[in-house]
Design a protein around this motif. Structure first.
Motif, PDB file in Angstrom:
ATOM      1  N   PHE A   2      51.842 -21.342 -23.348  1.00  0.00           N
ATOM      2  CA  PHE A   2      51.761 -20.414 -22.010  1.00  0.00           C
ATOM      3  C   PHE A   2      51.971 -19.219 -22.223  1.00  0.00           C
ATOM      4  CE2 PHE A   2      54.362 -19.205 -18.411  1.00  0.00           C
ATOM      5  CZ  PHE A   2      53.002 -18.821 -17.465  1.00  0.00           C
ATOM      6  N   LEU A   3      53.624 -19.437 -22.983  1.00  0.00           N
ATOM      7  CA  LEU A   3      54.393 -17.843 -23.602  1.00  0.00           C
ATOM      8  C   LEU A   3      53.750 -17.243 -24.037  1.00  0.00           C
ATOM      9  CD1 LEU A   3      57.914 -19.357 -23.393  1.00  0.00           C
ATOM     10  CD2 LEU A   3      56.746 -18.119 -21.755  1.00  0.00           C
ATOM     11  N   ARG A   4      52.252 -17.503 -25.084  1.00  0.00           N
ATOM     12  CA  ARG A   4      52.396 -17.166 -25.788  1.00  0.00           C
ATOM     13  C   ARG A   4      50.643 -16.057 -25.542  1.00  0.00           C
ATOM     14  NH1 ARG A   4      47.482 -18.490 -29.082  1.00  0.00           N
ATOM     15  NH2 ARG A   4      48.414 -20.447 -28.888  1.00  0.00           N
ATOM     16  N   ILE A   5      50.268 -16.996 -24.266  1.00  0.00           N
ATOM     17  CA  ILE A   5      48.859 -16.257 -23.614  1.00  0.00           C
ATOM     18  C   ILE A   5      49.279 -15.443 -22.398  1.00  0.00           C
ATOM     19  CG2 ILE A   5      47.283 -16.801 -22.151  1.00  0.00           C
ATOM     20  CD1 ILE A   5      47.483 -19.440 -22.834  1.00  0.00           C
ATOM     21  N   THR A   6      51.288 -15.854 -22.334  1.00  0.00           N
ATOM     22  CA  THR A   6      51.066 -14.397 -21.037  1.00  0.00           C
ATOM     23  C   THR A   6      51.930 -12.939 -22.049  1.00  0.00           C
ATOM     24  OG1 THR A   6      52.030 -16.253 -19.690  1.00  0.00           O
ATOM     25  CG2 THR A   6      53.135 -14.340 -19.456  1.00  0.00           C
ATOM     26  N   ALA A   7      52.172 -13.148 -22.949  1.00  0.00           N
ATOM     27  CA  ALA A   7      52.317 -11.748 -23.818  1.00  0.00           C
ATOM     28  C   ALA A   7      51.467 -11.353 -24.182  1.00  0.00           C
ATOM     29  CB  ALA A   7      52.965 -12.079 -25.558  1.00  0.00           C
ATOM     30  N   LEU A   8      50.268 -11.999 -24.564  1.00  0.00           N
ATOM     31  CA  LEU A   8      49.005 -11.389 -25.069  1.00  0.00           C
ATOM     32  C   LEU A   8      48.632 -11.283 -23.834  1.00  0.00           C
ATOM     33  CD1 LEU A   8      46.152 -11.086 -26.974  1.00  0.00           C
ATOM     34  CD2 LEU A   8      45.268 -13.801 -26.156  1.00  0.00           C
ATOM     35  N   SER A   9      48.180 -11.713 -22.269  1.00  0.00           N
ATOM     36  CA  SER A   9      47.857 -10.764 -21.693  1.00  0.00           C
ATOM     37  C   SER A   9      49.300  -9.334 -21.280  1.00  0.00           C
ATOM     38  CB  SER A   9      48.401 -11.680 -20.134  1.00  0.00           C
ATOM     39  OG  SER A   9      47.243 -12.640 -20.111  1.00  0.00           O
ATOM     40  N   ILE A  10      50.428  -9.514 -21.406  1.00  0.00           N
ATOM     41  CA  ILE A  10      50.702  -7.571 -21.327  1.00  0.00           C
ATOM     42  C   ILE A  10      50.523  -6.967 -21.765  1.00  0.00           C
ATOM     43  CG2 ILE A  10      53.046  -7.026 -21.278  1.00  0.00           C
ATOM     44  CD1 ILE A  10      54.220 -10.020 -20.224  1.00  0.00           C
ATOM     45  N   VAL A  11      49.856  -7.386 -23.041  1.00  0.00           N
ATOM     46  CA  VAL A  11      49.999  -6.901 -24.084  1.00  0.00           C
ATOM     47  C   VAL A  11      48.797  -6.045 -24.055  1.00  0.00           C
ATOM     48  CG1 VAL A  11      49.374  -6.946 -26.862  1.00  0.00           C
ATOM     49  CG2 VAL A  11      51.700  -7.856 -25.960  1.00  0.00           C
ATOM     50  N   LEU A  12      47.467  -7.085 -23.319  1.00  0.00           N
ATOM     51  CA  LEU A  12      46.468  -6.023 -23.360  1.00  0.00           C
ATOM     52  C   LEU A  12      46.911  -5.395 -22.276  1.00  0.00           C
ATOM     53  CD1 LEU A  12      43.942  -8.840 -24.119  1.00  0.00           C
ATOM     54  CD2 LEU A  12      44.686  -7.497 -25.037  1.00  0.00           C
ATOM     55  N   LEU A  66      56.539 -18.842 -13.011  1.00  0.00           N
ATOM     56  CA  LEU A  66      58.098 -19.990 -13.453  1.00  0.00           C
ATOM     57  C   LEU A  66      56.810 -21.387 -13.257  1.00  0.00           C
ATOM     58  CD1 LEU A  66      60.417 -21.491 -14.183  1.00  0.00           C
ATOM     59  CD2 LEU A  66      60.685 -21.027 -11.134  1.00  0.00           C
ATOM     60  N   LEU A  67      56.549 -20.947 -11.849  1.00  0.00           N
ATOM     61  CA  LEU A  67      55.168 -22.577 -12.220  1.00  0.00           C
ATOM     62  C   LEU A  67      54.441 -22.738 -13.395  1.00  0.00           C
ATOM     63  CD1 LEU A  67      54.843 -25.180  -9.754  1.00  0.00           C
ATOM     64  CD2 LEU A  67      53.007 -23.371  -9.154  1.00  0.00           C
ATOM     65  N   GLY A  68      53.724 -21.937 -13.767  1.00  0.00           N
ATOM     66  CA  GLY A  68      53.214 -22.425 -14.646  1.00  0.00           C
ATOM     67  C   GLY A  68      53.717 -22.456 -16.166  1.00  0.00           C
ATOM     68  N   LEU A  87      57.653 -29.063 -26.611  1.00  0.00           N
ATOM     69  CA  LEU A  87      57.644 -27.336 -26.127  1.00  0.00           C
ATOM     70  C   LEU A  87      56.193 -26.944 -26.770  1.00  0.00           C
ATOM     71  CD1 LEU A  87      60.936 -26.383 -27.214  1.00  0.00           C
ATOM     72  CD2 LEU A  87      60.243 -26.811 -24.517  1.00  0.00           C
ATOM     73  N   GLY A  88      55.015 -27.726 -26.787  1.00  0.00           N
ATOM     74  CA  GLY A  88      53.622 -27.158 -27.500  1.00  0.00           C
ATOM     75  C   GLY A  88      53.244 -26.419 -26.790  1.00  0.00           C
ATOM     76  N   GLY A  89      53.087 -26.992 -24.947  1.00  0.00           N
ATOM     77  CA  GLY A  89      52.362 -26.445 -23.973  1.00  0.00           C
ATOM     78  C   GLY A  89      53.516 -24.799 -23.345  1.00  0.00           C
ATOM     79  N   LEU A  90      54.577 -25.106 -23.431  1.00  0.00           N
ATOM     80  CA  LEU A  90      55.462 -23.823 -22.958  1.00  0.00           C
ATOM     81  C   LEU A  90      55.490 -22.448 -23.510  1.00  0.00           C
ATOM     82  CD1 LEU A  90      57.594 -22.557 -20.774  1.00  0.00           C
ATOM     83  CD2 LEU A  90      59.165 -23.520 -22.370  1.00  0.00           C
ATOM     84  N   LEU A  91      54.823 -23.396 -24.947  1.00  0.00           N
ATOM     85  CA  LEU A  91      54.509 -22.075 -26.732  1.00  0.00           C
ATOM     86  C   LEU A  91      53.736 -21.469 -26.332  1.00  0.00           C
ATOM     87  CD1 LEU A  91      56.887 -23.265 -28.729  1.00  0.00           C
ATOM     88  CD2 LEU A  91      57.459 -22.013 -27.643  1.00  0.00           C
ATOM     89  N   GLY A 110      53.284 -31.613 -27.046  1.00  0.00           N
ATOM     90  CA  GLY A 110      53.077 -31.181 -27.727  1.00  0.00           C
ATOM     91  C   GLY A 110      54.513 -30.475 -28.813  1.00  0.00           C
ATOM     92  N   SER A 111      54.586 -30.179 -29.734  1.00  0.00           N
ATOM     93  CA  SER A 111      54.648 -29.924 -31.393  1.00  0.00           C
ATOM     94  C   SER A 111      55.771 -28.754 -30.417  1.00  0.00           C
ATOM     95  CB  SER A 111      53.972 -29.609 -32.819  1.00  0.00           C
ATOM     96  OG  SER A 111      55.327 -29.952 -33.401  1.00  0.00           O
ATOM     97  N   PRO A 112      56.598 -28.312 -31.364  1.00  0.00           N
ATOM     98  CA  PRO A 112      57.752 -28.213 -31.324  1.00  0.00           C
ATOM     99  C   PRO A 112      58.329 -30.010 -30.704  1.00  0.00           C
ATOM    100  CG  PRO A 112      58.734 -26.839 -30.980  1.00  0.00           C
ATOM    101  CD  PRO A 112      57.332 -27.157 -31.226  1.00  0.00           C
ATOM    102  N   GLU A 113      59.338 -30.749 -30.726  1.00  0.00           N
ATOM    103  CA  GLU A 113      59.657 -31.807 -29.637  1.00  0.00           C
ATOM    104  C   GLU A 113      60.905 -31.607 -30.273  1.00  0.00           C
ATOM    105  OE1 GLU A 113      57.573 -35.535 -30.110  1.00  0.00           O
ATOM    106  OE2 GLU A 113      55.754 -34.779 -29.516  1.00  0.00           O
ATOM    107  N   PHE A 114      61.804 -31.998 -28.715  1.00  0.00           N
ATOM    108  CA  PHE A 114      62.917 -32.279 -29.007  1.00  0.00           C
ATOM    109  C   PHE A 114      63.543 -33.713 -28.209  1.00  0.00           C
ATOM    110  CE2 PHE A 114      63.325 -29.410 -25.945  1.00  0.00           C
ATOM    111  CZ  PHE A 114      63.903 -29.858 -24.588  1.00  0.00           C
ATOM    112  N   THR A 115      64.868 -34.211 -28.560  1.00  0.00           N
ATOM    113  CA  THR A 115      65.446 -36.071 -27.595  1.00  0.00           C
ATOM    114  C   THR A 115      66.424 -35.679 -27.003  1.00  0.00           C
ATOM    115  OG1 THR A 115      63.643 -37.022 -29.490  1.00  0.00           O
ATOM    116  CG2 THR A 115      65.482 -38.339 -28.188  1.00  0.00           C
TER     117      THR A 115
END
Length: 282
Positions: free
Chosen positions: A117-127, A87-89, A111-115, A98-103
């Motif tokens: 982070f989620l992609r790297i987390t999912a990659l780690s879980i899959v490996l 959660l902290l990460g 939300l680019g940074g969050l996405l 980063g893109s995408p953005e909302f106001t």
């Protein structure tokens, strides 16, 4: 009468390097085929870590676990501090924008940074799941012959492939035993009565003394286990017999290669053309 305190549910430990009992197609696959599939998928996700390849490999892992009849009990309990770190990460990565953005009112949130982070987390879980599947469906005794057969072309370069295969097999075989021994030593240390001393310096000295005793006991246990394993190997004909067991791919292995190639190839094509936008990082 006072109500009894609720008993804390024991945490499930990590079960690795121990195959889950059973006889399925996944268990019968050649160990070398599993190693090659893991290596190929690792290369794919290294150069193309997009959502589509990650999802495709995740589906392969889940389907393989269903075929191998992996019970849920082998999954370890996730500690609370790990959820807090995730959660902290995620919160920290959100600040990268980063893109995408909302106001929201006058504030623009990216939300680019969050996405990422989620992609790297999912990659780690899959490996991790991929490696766990190999561990849960492969006998340690099958690894050395598979590594020796896969490394046969390297013998022309005078590389000691057989010795490396034997070393790897012994390390994988000894790792679970040492974990059990260290767990027993740690439990015995916790059962020992402790002298409560108010002085901080005395507590630090006591802690250091206990750690030295624990390390000395761990080294002694490791040496004893190594001596027992050496005697067992000598009685069975020497270390050369470990990698001399005949092994090789069969028809089911080629079918597994074809399925992995089709799934990963389709995912890569979709990632590069229609659904994905991320290519290899240069």
């Amino acid at each position: 009468m006072t109500a009894a305190a609720p008993r804390r549910k024991p945490r499930r430990q990590v079960v690795l390097l121990r195959p889950v009992p059973g006889r399925t197609v996944m268990h019968d696959l050649w160990a070398g085929s599993k190693l090659l599939i893991v290596a190929a998928i690792g290369v794919l996700l290294t150069f193309y870590p997009g959502w589509v390849p990650i999802a495709a490999v995740g589906v392969l892992v889940v389907v393989s676990a269903r075929i191998a009849r992996i019970p849920r009990g082998v999954l370890p309990s996730i500690p609370g501090w790990l959820w807090f770190l995730l959660l902290l990460g995620a919160v920290t990565a959100t600040f990268a924008g980063g893109s995408p953005e909302f106001t929201v009112g006058s504030v623009t949130v990216g939300l680019g940074g969050l996405l990422n982070f989620l992609r790297i987390t999912a990659l780690s879980i899959v490996l991790l799941g991929l490696g766990a599947m190999v561990s849960w469906t492969t006998n340690v005794a099958e690894v050395a012959p598979a590594v020796a057969k896969l490394g046969r072309p390297l013998r022309a370069l005078r590389i000691p492939v057989d010795e490396w295969a034997v070393t790897l097999a012994l390390a994988l075989r000894a790792f679970p035993m040492l974990i059990d021994e260290f767990s027993v030593l740690y439990a015995a240390r916790r059962l020992r009565p402790r002298d409560v001393d108010a002085r901080r310096r005395a507590r630090v000295s006591q802690w250091a003394s206990e750690m030295i005793d624990l390390l000395a006991a761990a080294i002694t246990v490791a040496l004893r286990r190594a001596d027992e394993m050496g005697d067992a190997i000598t009685a069975r004909g020497g270390a050369g017999q470990i990698s001399a067991v005949p092994s090789g791919p069969k028809r089911r292995d080629w079918i597994a290669f074809a399925i992995v190639l089709i799934v990963c190839g389709t995912a890569l094509a979709l990632e590069l053309t229609i659904l994905g936008t991320s290519g290899p990082r240069r």
